[in-house]
Enzyme design. Structure first.
Site, PDB file in Angstrom:
ATOM      1  N   GLY A  68      48.091 -14.607  20.944  1.00 45.90           N
ATOM      2  CA  GLY A  68      46.616 -13.796  20.800  1.00 45.90           C
ATOM      3  C   GLY A  68      46.103 -14.607  19.430  1.00 45.90           C
TER       4      GLY A  68
ATOM      5  N   THR B 293      38.600 -40.505  16.567  1.00 45.27           N
ATOM      6  CA  THR B 293      37.518 -41.476  16.777  1.00 45.27           C
ATOM      7  C   THR B 293      37.519 -42.347  16.190  1.00 45.27           C
ATOM      8  OG1 THR B 293      37.683 -39.559  18.868  1.00 45.27           O
ATOM      9  CG2 THR B 293      35.435 -41.329  18.741  1.00 45.27           C
TER      10      THR B 293
ATOM     11  N   THR C 239      27.526 -47.390  13.621  1.00 50.75           N
ATOM     12  CA  THR C 239      28.281 -47.006  15.115  1.00 50.75           C
ATOM     13  C   THR C 239      26.396 -47.264  15.548  1.00 50.75           C
ATOM     14  OG1 THR C 239      29.874 -46.035  14.616  1.00 50.75           O
ATOM     15  CG2 THR C 239      29.145 -45.872  16.699  1.00 50.75           C
TER      16      THR C 239
ATOM     17  N   GLN D 255      60.919 -21.203  19.390  1.00 48.77           N
ATOM     18  CA  GLN D 255      59.938 -21.293  18.288  1.00 48.77           C
ATOM     19  C   GLN D 255      60.241 -22.437  17.088  1.00 48.77           C
ATOM     20  OE1 GLN D 255      57.173 -20.208  18.924  1.00 48.77           O
ATOM     21  NE2 GLN D 255      56.262 -19.161  17.003  1.00 48.77           N
TER      22      GLN D 255
ATOM     23  N   ARG E 140      56.534 -12.085  12.349  1.00 47.57           N
ATOM     24  CA  ARG E 140      56.017 -11.030  14.102  1.00 47.57           C
ATOM     25  C   ARG E 140      56.956 -11.284  14.213  1.00 47.57           C
ATOM     26  NH1 ARG E 140      52.244 -10.557  17.678  1.00 47.57           N
ATOM     27  NH2 ARG E 140      53.378  -9.435  19.300  1.00 47.57           N
TER      28      ARG E 140
ATOM     29  N   SER F  17      33.932 -49.252  17.986  1.00 45.07           N
ATOM     30  CA  SER F  17      34.830 -49.897  18.092  1.00 45.07           C
ATOM     31  C   SER F  17      34.857 -51.552  17.997  1.00 45.07           C
ATOM     32  CB  SER F  17      35.802 -49.694  18.451  1.00 45.07           C
ATOM     33  OG  SER F  17      36.264 -47.931  18.645  1.00 45.07           O
TER      34      SER F  17
ATOM     35  N   GLU G  33      35.776 -43.885  12.325  1.00 44.04           N
ATOM     36  CA  GLU G  33      36.537 -45.265  11.244  1.00 44.04           C
ATOM     37  C   GLU G  33      37.846 -45.749  12.388  1.00 44.04           C
ATOM     38  OE1 GLU G  33      36.051 -46.364   8.748  1.00 44.04           O
ATOM     39  OE2 GLU G  33      34.320 -44.640   8.943  1.00 44.04           O
TER      40      GLU G  33
END
Length: 691
Positions: free
Chosen positions: A450, A471, A184, A382, A363, A190, A473
């Protein structure tokens, strides 16, 4: 009555309700000629869930998901479990992190007995199993491992000849030669054919002279370069002086072995500039650097000459007749990096799913008036965030196993068709899986509220470390275009009577199906057994791909007349990206189904079928507009698909804990307090100093 029919009818009792439900159940019962079965089966959703839970065997799942080399995976895990001094702390500075990762890699090779280059050359499946395992230790370690062996080592093995293996292979394996893969550039990533670094042959000295001709040609983001690398595979334009002209002849991009630092004192060699790329969003355990070359001379033998060579008198020779063919052959040998990223990305997704789902099970939040609070995974919202993600992790696991099999076959046979197949398949799976995982990491963090924001619970580091997978390869958008381009070539082959590649053979039948009139009976069919039929699911995926391919070809032909080939491609780009994603989803689904068929444990197969159904139907629902616009799925069928996605998410919630246990990630390596199998709150409290 067959077990499968009985199970479907039991599940339907929980899935449907009211008068409409009764009519559908009656219709389904009559279809199976078992009118009394509904009267005999009065099971609630809770009873159904208990039946499913009893059918899950985490050890069987773990064995299935560990691949062909579970002993190697376990060996890596145990090595690091027994070396707590090599654990990456939550808070660590860049410099210390880099040194720790190098210590981890050195210990793995010198004390753990890992001969990565041997595995890479002789048994890629074993190599990628180990690569995924070290990624659980620290994603930076997984990338450092890949740079040293897949990229630097792989370039020597795949682009060089025997003389290069004899000289460098042992030193690469034992880390005597820590190296870099310098492809690169600042202005070119690319578009590798556009790189500008030059390697000019000097007949007088029998050497190549490596130069960075301008700022844009600076090699950038080169892993291992900033601190540890001693040698690099440098990709540059091979320039041969012409006897008839003052201009050099450009022979295209080739790879050269260029020493960077002294073997004795590690000092930077003359003519080479190295700069540290600094802090990154993630992966700060990898020392990325920038390189410039000023008249750096290397021996002629340092040309990696498998696809092109230069003689002592400056004559160029190659078995491949053109620059484009040599370039294609070169890149074709370097797809191992993409294979590793796809495989490693699945590991990151498994870890994130494990943490989020285990926390969601313990939870508790709100609940019915005057009753105990319920777990957040009992909430439908969920479930529909996390259960499709869980099914995708399983689907991706089997798809990447297939990719590794094809890659190993390519390395064994060097068959041109398999090379082309693996090139497109690795590009598509790498792009699709890494993009999906990146989005999922955000969803997991948000799903844990949180406590998902606490660094110790690892969503932040996993998200940041993984983000660049989209990004390097090959940028994902560019890779998907390569998949689309290959599909269009296959489309052309079909109509010219040529043979289709293995991964694309379904297009032969799918195109015929697409071009014929859709069966109105099937478009309205909404029965439970029909929607869960893998043939319906795969047909739907492949129909969509075939239609997108056909319409893309027509649009490109139309726009090319006015805009030219590049303009037409750009005009249709979003369409082409959707086509590529659709095709890859079809491949993933097909490989998931094949893996289930190979599973010998009957109860495990039932649960895997549920995961496969959720993976397929969730994606059909997410693109329901396409199916509706083409009248492939009628409104009533679309609603039934949506209800079934909700139902499957609910049922899988009951076995979600066992399913993430099936990933086989030890607590001590997962390291996130809220993601442990037990004692989550105690461990979390201890982390901040409570006794």
């Amino acid at each position: 009555m067959a077990d499968g029919v009985e199970e479907q009818l039991i599940a339907m009792r929980g899935f449907l309700d009211g008068e409409v439900a009764q009519r559908r159940l009656d219709r389904l019962a009559s279809h199976f000629s078992e009118e009394n079965i509904l009267k005999e089966e009065q099971l609630s959703r809770e009873v159904c869930a208990k039946l499913i839970r009893r059918s899950v065997n985490s050890s069987v799942l773990a064995s299935l998901m560990a691949g062909c080399y579970p002993a190697d995976r376990e060996k890596i895990f145990n090595f690091f479990i027994n070396r707590p001094d090599l654990e990456t702390p939550v808070e660590i500075a860049k410099t210390e992190h880099r040194e720790l990762v190098y210590m981890q890699l050195t210990a793995l090779v010198n004390e753990g007995g890992v001969n990565a280059m041997k595995y890479l050359m002789e048994d890629p499946a074993r190599y990628f199993t180990i690569m995924e395992a070290v990624g659980f230790i620290d994603v930076s370690l997984g990338i450092k491992f890949g740079v040293q062996f897949s990229l630097w080592g792989g370039s020597v093995v795949n682009l060089g000849t025997q003389k290069h293996r004899d000289k460098y292979l042992e030193g690469i394996s034992n880390l005597k030669y820590p190296g870099c893969f310098a492809m690169t550039e600042l202005h070119h990533g690319s578009n590798v054919q556009g790189i500008q670094t030059t390697a000019t042959f000097d007949r007088m000295t029998d050497e190549f002279v490596i130069n960075t001709p301008n700022e844009g040609a600076t090699k950038w983001w080169i892993g291992n370069a900033a601190v540890h690398g001693k040698i690099a595979s440098v990709f540059a334009r091979l320039q041969l002086p012409s006897p008839d002209s003052h201009l050099d002849t450009d022979m295209g991009v080739h790879a050269f072995i260029v020493p960077l630092r002294s073997m004795e004192d590690h000092s930077v060699l003359p003519g080479i500039e190295i700069r540290d790329c600094g802090y990154k969003v993630g992966l700060n355990g990898v020392d990325n650097g920038a390189l410039r070359f000023h008249n750096v001379r290397i021996p002629r033998d340092n040309l990696l000459n498998r696809f092109g060579d230069v003689s002592r008198d400056g004559e160029y020779s190659s078995t491949l007749p053109t620059i484009n063919k040599r370039f294609a052959a070169t890149l074709g040998e370097l797809v191992g990096g993409r294979v590793g990223l796809a495989y490693g990305s699945v590991g990151v997704l498994k870890a994130a799913c494990t943490i989020a789902i285990r926390y969601s099970l313990i939870r508790q939040q709100f609940g019915p008036p005057n009753k105990e609070e319920i777990s957040i995974l009992d909430y439908q919202s969920q479930q529909q965030k996390l259960m499709p993600m869980l099914s995708s992790a399983y689907a991706f696991n089997f798809a990447t196993e297939y990719l590794v099999e094809r890659y190993a076959e390519m390395k064994r046979t060097h068959d041109d068709d398999i090379v082309a197949d693996v090139h497109a398949l690795s590009a598509g799976l790498k792009a699709y899986i890494t993009s999906y995982t990146a989005k999922s990491l955000n969803t997991c963090r948000e799903s844990c509220g949180g406590h998902g924001y606490a660094a110790v619970n690892r969503f932040g580091s996993l998200r940041n470390d993984h983000d660049i997978f989209q990004t390097f390869e090959g940028d994902n958008t560019v890779l998907l275009q390569q998949v689309a381009g290959d599909l269009l070539k296959q489309y052309k082959r079909k109509f010219e009577g040529g043979a289709l590649s293995v991964t694309w053979t379904y297009l032969r039948d799918s195109m015929t199906t697409y071009l014929s009139q859709t069966n109105p009976v099937v478009t309205h069919r909404e029965g439970y057994s029909h929607l869960r039929d893998p043939r319906f699911q795969l047909d739907a995926f492949q129909y969509r791909t075939a239609r997108l391919l056909h319409t893309a070809a027509l649009r490109l032909r139309k726009h090319s007349k006015r805009l030219g080939s590049f303009g037409a491609w750009n005009r249709c780009l979003n369409h082409l990206l959707t086509l590529a994603e659709s095709h890859i989803e079809s491949v993933i689904l097909a490989k998931f189904t094949e893996a289930i068929e190979r599973c010998e444990d009957r109860n495990t197969r039932k649960v895997l079928n549920m995961l496969r159904d959720l993976y397929a139907l969730d994606r059909i629902w997410k693109d329901i507009g396409t199916y509706r616009n083409q009248d492939y799925i009628a409104p009533n069928k679309a609603k039934a698909i949506h209800r079934l996605v909700e139902y499957l998410s609910f049922e899988l919630k009951g076995v979600a804990g066992s399913l993430v246990d099936g990933f086989g990630i030890p607590d001590v390596l997962l390291r996130a307090p809220i993601g442990l199998q037990s004692g989550q709150y105690t461990e979390y409290s201890h982390h901040i100093g409570f006794e």
